[in-house]
Design a protein around this motif. Structure first.
Motif, PDB file in Angstrom:
ATOM      1  N   LEU A   1      -5.224   7.132   7.079  1.00 45.76           N
ATOM      2  CA  LEU A   1      -6.263   8.001   6.552  1.00 45.76           C
ATOM      3  C   LEU A   1      -6.783   7.522   5.201  1.00 45.76           C
ATOM      4  N   GLU A   2      -5.987   6.717   4.494  1.00 48.37           N
ATOM      5  CA  GLU A   2      -6.416   6.194   3.201  1.00 48.37           C
ATOM      6  C   GLU A   2      -7.372   5.010   3.343  1.00 48.37           C
ATOM      7  N   LEU A   3      -7.442   4.415   4.530  1.00 52.49           N
ATOM      8  CA  LEU A   3      -8.145   3.153   4.673  1.00 52.49           C
ATOM      9  C   LEU A   3      -9.666   3.229   4.574  1.00 52.49           C
ATOM     10  N   PRO A   4     -10.350   4.264   5.064  1.00 53.79           N
ATOM     11  CA  PRO A   4     -11.821   4.226   5.086  1.00 53.79           C
ATOM     12  C   PRO A   4     -12.472   3.914   3.756  1.00 53.79           C
ATOM     13  N   LEU A   5     -12.037   4.534   2.678  1.00 53.69           N
ATOM     14  CA  LEU A   5     -12.626   4.279   1.371  1.00 53.69           C
ATOM     15  C   LEU A   5     -11.940   3.135   0.636  1.00 53.69           C
ATOM     16  N   TYR A   6     -10.711   2.806   1.039  1.00 52.47           N
ATOM     17  CA  TYR A   6      -9.931   1.793   0.342  1.00 52.47           C
ATOM     18  C   TYR A   6     -10.180   0.390   0.891  1.00 52.47           C
ATOM     19  N   LEU A   7     -10.183   0.263   2.208  1.00 52.55           N
ATOM     20  CA  LEU A   7     -10.177  -1.056   2.827  1.00 52.55           C
ATOM     21  C   LEU A   7     -11.443  -1.880   2.560  1.00 52.55           C
ATOM     22  N   PRO A   8     -12.669  -1.315   2.644  1.00 54.02           N
ATOM     23  CA  PRO A   8     -13.852  -2.159   2.395  1.00 54.02           C
ATOM     24  C   PRO A   8     -13.839  -2.822   1.028  1.00 54.02           C
TER      25      PRO A   8
ATOM     26  N   PHE B   1       0.838  -1.186   0.000  1.00 51.76           N
ATOM     27  CA  PHE B   1       0.000   0.000   0.000  1.00 51.76           C
ATOM     28  C   PHE B   1       0.869   1.231   0.000  1.00 51.76           C
ATOM     29  N   LYS B   2       0.474   2.224  -0.806  1.00 51.50           N
ATOM     30  CA  LYS B   2       1.200   3.480  -0.868  1.00 51.50           C
ATOM     31  C   LYS B   2       0.207   4.628  -0.705  1.00 51.50           C
ATOM     32  N   PRO B   3       0.440   5.532   0.238  1.00 52.76           N
ATOM     33  CA  PRO B   3      -0.426   6.693   0.347  1.00 52.76           C
ATOM     34  C   PRO B   3      -0.426   7.475  -0.955  1.00 52.76           C
TER      35      PRO B   3
END
Length: 568
Positions: free
Chosen positions: A322-329, A8-10
């Motif tokens: 901070l990138e996870l909310p829209l990315y992780l699901p 994963f890369k911001p």
């Protein structure tokens, strides 16, 4: 980076801003969802017409309290079949703060558009392209099936959702597809023609005449059939199937022309689809390039002390969180077998959760889960299937590289789950736009014709313009071909499948098309733009120039002016 169990890369500040905005909206909605107006302060409303099937009487009341009561007493009529009840949130939860309500809904609208485009760019399109390679599809067939579906997935699913799940809003899907086709075939083609004339290196570029005439004539024939369907006003299952089957005829003609040209000149490789090497994903590669540049700059900079290094590592991890909310699901439920993004833990988790999410979506009706015996059995079976697939993925994959055997199964799973996410997001987007129509007192057809069509066509605008400017002479050819092949796909598959499903739902009776007095005006201007290109381009020796671009832009803006003047 070992902080995350996957590579994963911001990305850019835009992505971080969207993720933090999503977190804020999630927390804000959770905190305010239980806030309701004091029922003793709300007077009872005697409805003048309780048989209405929509929320058309909402603006008969002046204050938010009365509108809130009206919505609650007509919960079925005012429901837009989304996962969230936007009308109740706007008038009941934020009834005294309308400006905050507008800001909240607009930010959520931007997030939905971003998620749709990002899902297509990072999940849907790669799966479609890889499937075409695994299945050994020729460029002609792949360019008219899987690849247009990647670019037109937003329009297709928005149309299907509008006809099948959103009550009395089929006009949104109808206008969004026609509006998108109008925007791409007139505005985008006009912009490309103007830019080609301004770029000296692109002067003298000629477009393949046979392919251009074929695509334009097919679109005109399709729109003529649609005019006949609208005049009749009712669609049976067989009529809908025949309308959709026009695309099969189009594919057959494309393949025949492709093989004929290849036989005439074996060295001339026809490519009727989109260039996989130069296509620009929506909001995808720009962020990654920016991240890579920053990484190179950091690695080439002068050595820094340990404290600064620790601070940078912490900041890097914080930005990653901070990138996870829209990315992780999406990452947890869509199988990814790309070499650069491969992660065995994520592959096992996605194989386990994918069937559960699919069953969960099937169990949802509007904003609630229907706890019927059938749905409970489906959910239990999905959990069982998910556990089996998760174990198979664990024992059949390696940590270092994605699987080589049975790769098509993984790609098919990624294709289906990215389609599922597109379905979820498109359903919520249509629901939000219909709610906006009720709140602002604007016809849903105008919102579908403008906001939804523009949002879904932004990717086509960016990729086709970039392709025309940076792809050389072949790039201009492919960009203009995409401007006609894409709308044809969206119209025949998007509207066609929507009509098939809607008429099948009403079988044995016919499906009644939503009435919109402006549909003929839209179709007339769209056909006018196609005829303009069909006449002007051959007269200019198939060279895009100012006459083509100015004419198409004039037709489009003239239509918008008349449509808005009548709509308001």
């Amino acid at each position: 980076m070992t902080f995350f169990p996957f590579r994963f890369k911001p990305k850019s500040y835009l992505s971080i801003f969207l993720n933090t905005s999503f977190l804020f909206l999630l927390i804000f909605y959770t905190l305010t969802s239980n806030v309701t107006l004091n029922q003793s302060q709300i007077r009872h409303i005697h409805l003048s017409n309780t048989n209405n099937n929509d929320c058309s009487n909402l603006h008969d009341f002046s204050d938010a309290q009365s509108k809130c009561t009206y919505i609650k007493e007509n919960i079925n009529s005012c429901s837009t079949k989304g996962y969230l009840n936007y009308l109740q949130f706007f008038y009941c939860t934020l009834g005294t703060l309308p400006k905050l309500g507008y800001v909240t809904l607009v930010v959520w609208l931007i997030l939905l558009f971003y998620l749709l485009g990002n899902t297509a760019a990072e999940y849907f399109c790669p799966c479609a392209e890889s499937l075409s390679k695994v299945m050994n599809l020729s460029p002609a067939i792949a360019g008219t099936t899987l690849l247009p579906l990647g670019n037109g997935a937003n329009d297709v699913f928005s149309s299907i959702i509008s006809f099948t799940r959103s009550s009395n809003s089929g006009t949104v899907g109808l206008n969004s597809v026609l509006g998108g086709a109008f925007f791409i075939s007139c505005f985008v083609v006009g912009v490309i023609s103007m830019l080609v004339c301004m770029t000296k290196s692109q002067l003298g570029v000629t477009i393949d005449k046979s392919s251009f005439i074929r695509d334009v004539l097919f679109i005109i024939f399709t729109l003529s059939c649609l005019v006949g369907v609208i005049i009749v006003g009712r669609v049976s299952v067989w009529i809908a199937i025949c309308f959709t089957s026009i695309y099969v005829v189009y594919i057959w003609v494309v393949c025949v022309m492709h093989f004929l040209v290849r036989n005439v000149n074996l060295h001339d490789k026809e490519d009727d689809g989109f260039d996989r090497d130069v296509e620009v994903p929506l909001l995808g590669c720009i962020d990654e390039e920016d991240c890579e540049k920053k990484t190179i700059q950091m690695s080439s900079s002068t050595p820094i002390d340990a404290a600064s290094t620790s601070c940078c590592i912490f900041l890097h991890r914080f930005l990653g969180v901070l990138e996870l909310p829209l990315y992780l699901p999406r990452r947890l439920t869509i199988p990814v077998v790309d070499e650069e993004r491969w992660s065995k833990p994520m592959a096992v988790i996605s194989a386990t959760l994918a069937p559960i999410l699919a069953a969960f979506v099937l169990s949802l009706t509007g904003e609630v889960i229907v706890y019927s015996n059938t749905n409970i059995v489906i959910l239990m079976i999905s959990v069982f299937v998910g556990l089996i697939l998760g174990n198979v993925a664990y024992f059949s994959t390696q940590n270092s590289s994605p699987p080589k055997k049975c790769l098509w199964i993984w790609l098919l799973g990624g294709f289906v789950m990215s389609t599922t996410w597109t379905y979820i997001l498109a359903q919520e987007l249509v629901s939000l736009l219909v709610s906006f129509g009720y709140i602002l007192g604007i016809s849903p057809s105008i919102l579908g014709l403008t906001v939804l069509a523009w949002g879904n066509s932004t990717g086509d605008l960016i990729s086709n313009v970039a392709l025309a400017l940076n792809g050389g002479k072949d790039g201009v050819q492919m960009a203009l071909s995409a401007c006609y092949a894409g709308p044809l796909f969206n119209t025949l598959i998007g509207l066609g499948v929507s009509l098939v499903l809607a008429s099948w739902w009403e079988y044995p009776t016919s499906f009644v098309l939503p009435k919109d007095p402006f549909l003929f005006e839209t179709l007339g201007f769209l056909i006018l733009g196609l005829l303009w290109a069909l006449v002007v381009l051959p007269k200019r020796n198939m060279q895009p120039d100012y006459s083509l671009g100015v004419g198409l832009l004039a037709i489009y803006f003239c239509f918008l002016f008349l449509r808005f003047a009548k709509g308001f």
